[in-house]
Design a protein around this motif. Structure first.
Motif, PDB file in Angstrom:
ATOM      1  N   LEU A 163       0.778  -1.000   0.100  1.00  0.00           N
ATOM      2  CA  LEU A 163       0.066  -0.325   0.367  1.00  0.00           C
ATOM      3  C   LEU A 163       0.441   1.398  -0.198  1.00  0.00           C
ATOM      4  CD1 LEU A 163      -2.594  -1.019   2.490  1.00  0.00           C
ATOM      5  CD2 LEU A 163      -2.510  -1.286  -0.398  1.00  0.00           C
ATOM      6  N   HIS A 164       1.808   1.512   0.569  1.00  0.00           N
ATOM      7  CA  HIS A 164       2.891   1.910   0.734  1.00  0.00           C
ATOM      8  C   HIS A 164       4.205   1.991   1.023  1.00  0.00           C
ATOM      9  CE1 HIS A 164       3.542   6.587   1.523  1.00  0.00           C
ATOM     10  NE2 HIS A 164       4.426   6.287   2.516  1.00  0.00           N
ATOM     11  N   ILE A 165       5.252   2.778   0.134  1.00  0.00           N
ATOM     12  CA  ILE A 165       6.878   2.331   0.803  1.00  0.00           C
ATOM     13  C   ILE A 165       7.422   3.567   1.590  1.00  0.00           C
ATOM     14  CG2 ILE A 165       8.748   2.130  -0.236  1.00  0.00           C
ATOM     15  CD1 ILE A 165       7.689   0.179  -2.229  1.00  0.00           C
ATOM     16  N   GLU A 221      10.482   5.566   2.051  1.00  0.00           N
ATOM     17  CA  GLU A 221      12.490   4.839   1.872  1.00  0.00           C
ATOM     18  C   GLU A 221      13.167   5.584   3.139  1.00  0.00           C
ATOM     19  OE1 GLU A 221      13.716   5.394  -1.818  1.00  0.00           O
ATOM     20  OE2 GLU A 221      11.564   4.394  -2.915  1.00  0.00           O
ATOM     21  N   ARG A 222      12.752   6.794   3.496  1.00  0.00           N
ATOM     22  CA  ARG A 222      13.338   7.664   4.474  1.00  0.00           C
ATOM     23  C   ARG A 222      13.074   6.615   5.518  1.00  0.00           C
ATOM     24  NH1 ARG A 222      11.219  12.710   7.640  1.00  0.00           N
ATOM     25  NH2 ARG A 222      13.513  13.322   8.178  1.00  0.00           N
ATOM     26  N   ASN A 223      11.997   5.918   6.330  1.00  0.00           N
ATOM     27  CA  ASN A 223      12.488   5.251   7.119  1.00  0.00           C
ATOM     28  C   ASN A 223      12.735   4.245   7.398  1.00  0.00           C
ATOM     29  OD1 ASN A 223      12.113   7.489   9.483  1.00  0.00           O
ATOM     30  ND2 ASN A 223       9.814   8.065   8.310  1.00  0.00           N
ATOM     31  N   MET A 224      12.567   3.278   5.878  1.00  0.00           N
ATOM     32  CA  MET A 224      12.653   2.487   5.560  1.00  0.00           C
ATOM     33  C   MET A 224      11.156   1.105   6.364  1.00  0.00           C
ATOM     34  SD  MET A 224      16.820   1.837   6.064  1.00  0.00           S
ATOM     35  CE  MET A 224      16.428   0.864   7.649  1.00  0.00           C
TER      36      MET A 224
END
Length: 117
Positions: free
Chosen positions: A105-107, A109-112
């Motif tokens: 549903l959502h990635i 990337e900043r918070n992995m």
């Protein structure tokens, strides 16, 4: 004599499930029932009456509302690899399979982090 705690699944329930999640995802064939009757827990087998494969949270909510109103037992099933019997349908009823809940549903990337169904 006391009424049974859980109700048996009837034709009207199967029709309602088919309306909620699609007829193709309301499974009662012997092979599917056998697959969802056990996990890796040693020698324990409990057959559900039906296996349902919803596609999203709304379908799950509809199934759970119906089962709650009708007092039909529901057992969730993931990969069926557990060793503690957590997905065994000891009271029969519905096995709610999560096979179709496979979307990202959502990635973030900043918070992995990833949010999945």
């Amino acid at each position: 004599m006391a009424a049974p705690i859980f109700q048996k699944i009837e034709a009207a329930d199967l029709a309602a499930f088919a309306t909620m999640i699609g007829e193709a995802y309301v499974l009662q064939d012997a092979e599917t029932i056998a697959r969802y009757s056990h996990d890796y827990t040693e020698d324990l087998v409990f057959a559900p009456d039906v296996v349902l494969k919803p596609a999203n949270a709304l379908e799950i909510a509809a199934v759970l509302r119906h089962c709650n109103a009708r007092r039909i037992p529901v057992t969730p099933a993931g990969a069926r690899t557990g060793l503690s019997g957590g997905m065994l349908a000891v009271c029969g009823g519905v096995v709610l399979a999560t096979d179709r809940l496979n979307q990202i549903l959502h990635i973030d990337e900043r918070n992995m982090q990833v949010t999945t169904q």
